[in-house]
Design a protein around this motif. Structure first.
Motif, mmCIF file in Angstrom:
data_model
loop_
_atom_site.group_PDB
_atom_site.id
_atom_site.type_symbol
_atom_site.label_atom_id
_atom_site.label_comp_id
_atom_site.label_asym_id
_atom_site.label_seq_id
_atom_site.Cartn_x
_atom_site.Cartn_y
_atom_site.Cartn_z
ATOM 1 N N LEU A 97 46.779 44.970 32.567
ATOM 2 C CA LEU A 97 46.778 43.588 32.858
ATOM 3 C C LEU A 97 46.484 43.443 34.413
ATOM 4 O O LEU A 97 45.761 42.224 34.980
ATOM 5 C CB LEU A 97 48.275 42.896 32.563
ATOM 6 C CG LEU A 97 48.571 42.758 31.126
ATOM 7 C CD1 LEU A 97 49.994 42.455 30.820
ATOM 8 C CD2 LEU A 97 47.511 41.743 30.427
ATOM 9 N N GLY A 98 46.943 44.374 35.072
ATOM 10 C CA GLY A 98 46.542 44.033 36.587
ATOM 11 C C GLY A 98 45.090 44.187 36.860
ATOM 12 O O GLY A 98 44.665 43.686 37.643
ATOM 13 N N ASN A 99 44.685 45.178 36.035
ATOM 14 C CA ASN A 99 43.090 45.388 36.229
ATOM 15 C C ASN A 99 42.376 44.142 35.857
ATOM 16 O O ASN A 99 41.358 43.627 36.535
ATOM 17 C CB ASN A 99 42.740 46.679 35.362
ATOM 18 C CG ASN A 99 42.803 47.958 35.948
ATOM 19 O OD1 ASN A 99 42.216 48.059 37.168
ATOM 20 N ND2 ASN A 99 43.051 49.146 35.165
ATOM 21 N N ALA A 100 42.695 43.511 34.763
ATOM 22 C CA ALA A 100 42.079 42.435 34.274
ATOM 23 C C ALA A 100 42.271 41.209 35.459
ATOM 24 O O ALA A 100 41.291 40.374 35.755
ATOM 25 C CB ALA A 100 42.466 42.056 32.926
ATOM 26 N N ALA A 101 43.481 40.946 35.676
ATOM 27 C CA ALA A 101 43.812 39.893 36.617
ATOM 28 C C ALA A 101 42.994 40.202 37.942
ATOM 29 O O ALA A 101 42.598 39.113 38.736
ATOM 30 C CB ALA A 101 45.204 39.857 36.699
ATOM 31 N N SER A 102 43.159 41.232 38.457
ATOM 32 C CA SER A 102 42.415 41.601 39.898
ATOM 33 C C SER A 102 41.060 41.599 39.789
ATOM 34 O O SER A 102 40.465 40.958 40.706
ATOM 35 C CB SER A 102 42.805 43.139 40.105
ATOM 36 O OG SER A 102 42.184 43.316 41.535
ATOM 37 N N ALA A 103 40.335 41.707 38.634
ATOM 38 C CA ALA A 103 38.929 41.619 38.469
ATOM 39 C C ALA A 103 38.555 40.070 38.572
ATOM 40 O O ALA A 103 37.687 39.787 39.193
ATOM 41 C CB ALA A 103 38.664 42.081 37.059
ATOM 42 N N ALA A 104 39.619 39.338 37.928
ATOM 43 C CA ALA A 104 39.308 37.706 38.117
ATOM 44 C C ALA A 104 39.427 37.311 39.474
ATOM 45 O O ALA A 104 38.763 36.696 40.045
ATOM 46 C CB ALA A 104 39.954 37.333 37.222
ATOM 47 N N LEU A 105 40.420 37.563 40.230
ATOM 48 C CA LEU A 105 40.995 37.225 41.382
ATOM 49 C C LEU A 105 39.901 37.687 42.549
ATOM 50 O O LEU A 105 39.341 37.014 43.475
ATOM 51 C CB LEU A 105 42.449 37.812 41.807
ATOM 52 C CG LEU A 105 42.682 37.475 43.315
ATOM 53 C CD1 LEU A 105 42.806 36.110 43.504
ATOM 54 C CD2 LEU A 105 44.014 38.120 43.332
ATOM 55 N N LEU A 106 39.535 38.880 42.413
ATOM 56 C CA LEU A 106 38.680 39.501 43.523
ATOM 57 C C LEU A 106 37.166 39.207 43.312
ATOM 58 O O LEU A 106 36.309 38.834 44.272
ATOM 59 C CB LEU A 106 38.571 41.099 43.485
ATOM 60 C CG LEU A 106 39.784 41.718 43.749
ATOM 61 C CD1 LEU A 106 39.584 43.310 43.674
ATOM 62 C CD2 LEU A 106 40.278 41.333 45.192
ATOM 63 N N GLY A 107 36.566 38.963 42.115
ATOM 64 C CA GLY A 107 35.470 38.161 41.749
ATOM 65 C C GLY A 107 35.223 36.737 42.211
ATOM 66 O O GLY A 107 34.409 36.229 42.861
ATOM 67 N N ALA A 108 36.575 36.001 42.281
ATOM 68 C CA ALA A 108 36.619 34.704 42.782
ATOM 69 C C ALA A 108 36.427 34.738 44.259
ATOM 70 O O ALA A 108 35.837 33.992 44.944
ATOM 71 C CB ALA A 108 37.647 33.822 42.031
ATOM 72 N N ALA A 109 37.096 35.623 44.906
ATOM 73 C CA ALA A 109 37.263 35.742 46.317
ATOM 74 C C ALA A 109 35.814 35.884 46.844
ATOM 75 O O ALA A 109 35.366 35.200 47.858
ATOM 76 C CB ALA A 109 38.164 36.897 46.830
ATOM 77 N N ALA A 110 34.886 37.008 45.870
ATOM 78 C CA ALA A 110 33.771 37.236 46.402
ATOM 79 C C ALA A 110 32.673 35.890 46.277
ATOM 80 O O ALA A 110 31.852 35.869 47.206
ATOM 81 C CB ALA A 110 32.963 38.341 45.495
ATOM 82 N N ALA A 111 32.868 35.137 45.332
ATOM 83 C CA ALA A 111 32.031 34.078 44.996
ATOM 84 C C ALA A 111 32.442 33.037 45.985
ATOM 85 O O ALA A 111 31.320 32.403 46.321
ATOM 86 C CB ALA A 111 32.191 33.672 43.710
ATOM 87 N N VAL A 112 33.521 32.635 46.141
ATOM 88 C CA VAL A 112 33.935 31.524 47.107
ATOM 89 C C VAL A 112 33.965 31.862 48.656
ATOM 90 O O VAL A 112 33.431 30.819 49.353
ATOM 91 C CB VAL A 112 35.507 31.113 46.619
ATOM 92 C CG1 VAL A 112 35.986 29.953 47.444
ATOM 93 C CG2 VAL A 112 35.386 30.631 45.009
ATOM 94 N N ILE A 113 34.392 32.853 48.995
ATOM 95 C CA ILE A 113 34.676 33.373 50.207
ATOM 96 C C ILE A 113 33.323 34.232 50.725
ATOM 97 O O ILE A 113 32.430 33.654 51.420
ATOM 98 C CB ILE A 113 35.941 33.850 50.639
ATOM 99 C CG1 ILE A 113 36.980 33.021 50.317
ATOM 100 C CG2 ILE A 113 36.195 34.187 52.093
ATOM 101 C CD1 ILE A 113 38.318 33.543 50.486
#
Length: 396
Positions: free
Chosen positions: A138-154
């Motif tokens: 669950l941590g892997n999946a949640a982090s992939a989404a969070l980090l992907g959003a950080a890369a796209a937005v910031i």
């Protein structure tokens, strides 16, 4: 309850931190102008450091009675490595961050296994390891989404700032675990004793032939498994059938399956034994390879990745569980985990080299068939030479 919640959080956030050292590094360095050769060298240095650190990392955790100390040090090192990647991407900083990440991971994995044994004891270890695997997925999946959003937005650089920030909740979870909430004092696993109270020497674990059989099976498992998805995605990419959505799905699907199956697999291993569960998990690899060969395409690839979740759920909990079974008398649980981690790393490293060479000369279908044969060999080795390691239950 507090310590168990802390252990759940520790597995979740540690996996989330580790996700930041995955594909995002390749993207960041490519955007920073690194050549493929320099990028490959950076990734290889991290892998090599992780291989060299497996045995020393396990021995270090074995020699420290308070397991929160090495776990905290490893988490701080992971955070420092992520912050180094936020700076100018020079070779010195990137190589240092990769080495720091590899060595810290060699301490963090056995430290979590040792903390788990301290909390639940040997008789409940399999069930608790299943929960660990669930929260890590669950941590892997949640982090992939969070980090992907950080890369796209910031920006791509922001990925590593977020990764470093995730170390804070991981440390908070670690210190929720209280050493007073230890296992039953009558639990006879020697790893729960103070290092000075052990009667055996570390190298005595290597006198057990079962450890060598399992290590050989682990090497074969990784030889068959590690290159399957890269080879399949490479073929789809060349055919124009591997958009980003497909790539993401092939990563997320096995994480979901692992999270669902791992606790059940841990409970089953406690009830019926390690060997049958282990063989089912290993058998999922050659089946997947065979189906990749005969059913190509983006949709079948995504669906068949569910089998990767089956093998990941079993492998993730069986490695520390069997290590605990084999070291109940000697107590050097974490050295055994390091030795099996070394076998796993060697198999995975060789897999991509060998599979790439075979695929270039004989094609993807032949590569999948050969990898399936290696996977069948691993299952056969378990069936012929691997004894049951679960301690017999006392008679009623």
């Amino acid at each position: 309850m507090r310590s168990r919640l802390g252990l759940n959080g520790l597995n979740f956030f540690t996996a989330a931190v580790q996700a930041g050292f995955g594909p995002f590094i390749a993207v960041w360095l490519t955007l920073s102008g690194w050549t493929l050769g320099a990028l490959g060298l950076a990734l290889s240095i991290g892998t090599f450091a992780a291989l060299l650190g497996q045995l020393p990392g396990g021995m270090l955790v074995d020699e420290i009675h308070r397991k929160r100390i090495p776990a905290a040090g490893a988490l701080i090192a992971l955070g420092a490595g992520a912050l180094m990647l936020c700076l100018a991407p020079t070779q010195k900083l990137v190589f240092s961050a990769q080495i720091l990440h590899g060595l810290a991971s060699c301490v963090m994995t056995p430290a979590i296994a040792a903390l788990t044994l301290s909390i639940c004891g040997h008789d409940s270890y399999g069930e608790r390891l299943g929960q660990n695997t669930r929260y890590a997925s669950l941590g892997n999946a949640a982090s992939a989404a969070l980090l992907g959003a950080a890369a796209a937005v910031i920006s791509e650089r922001a990925v590593f700032l977020v990764t470093a920030a995730l170390v804070v909740p991981a440390l908070a979870s670690l210190f929720m675990i209280r050493m007073a909430d230890c296992a039953d004092p009558e639990d006879d696993h020697s790893a729960l004793r103070h290092p000075r109270e052990r009667e055996h020497k570390p190298w005595q674990i290597f006198a057990d032939p079962t450890l060598h059989v399992f290590a050989a099976a682990v090497v074969l498992f990784q030889l068959a498994n590690a290159a399957l998805l890269p080879i399949a995605l490479s073929g789809l990419t060349r055919g124009g059938g591997a958009p980003g959505l497909v790539v993401s799905a092939t990563i997320i699907v096995p994480q979901i399956v692992t999270a669902l199956l791992a606790p059940w697999a841990g409970t089953l291993a406690q009830r019926i034994g390690r060997r049958p569960v282990l063989m089912v998990g290993f058998a999922a690899v050659p089946l997947r390879a065979l189906l990749f060969a005969v059913v190509p395409g983006a949709l079948p690839l995504t669906v068949l990745q569910a089998l990767d979740g089956v093998s990941a759920a079993v492998f993730g909990l069986m490695l520390p569980l069997i290590a605990a079974d084999l070291t109940r008398r000697t107590g050097f649980l974490n050295l055994a985990i390091g030795a099996l981690g070394l076998a796993s790393g060697l198999g995975a490293t060789c897999a991509t080299l060998i599979a790439g060479w075979i695929g270039t000369r004989f094609g993807e279908a032949t590569t999948f068939l050969l990898l399936a044969a290696v996977g069948v060999t691993a299952v056969g080795l378990l069936g012929i030479a691997m004894p049951e390691t679960r301690r017999p239950r006392p008679a009623a």
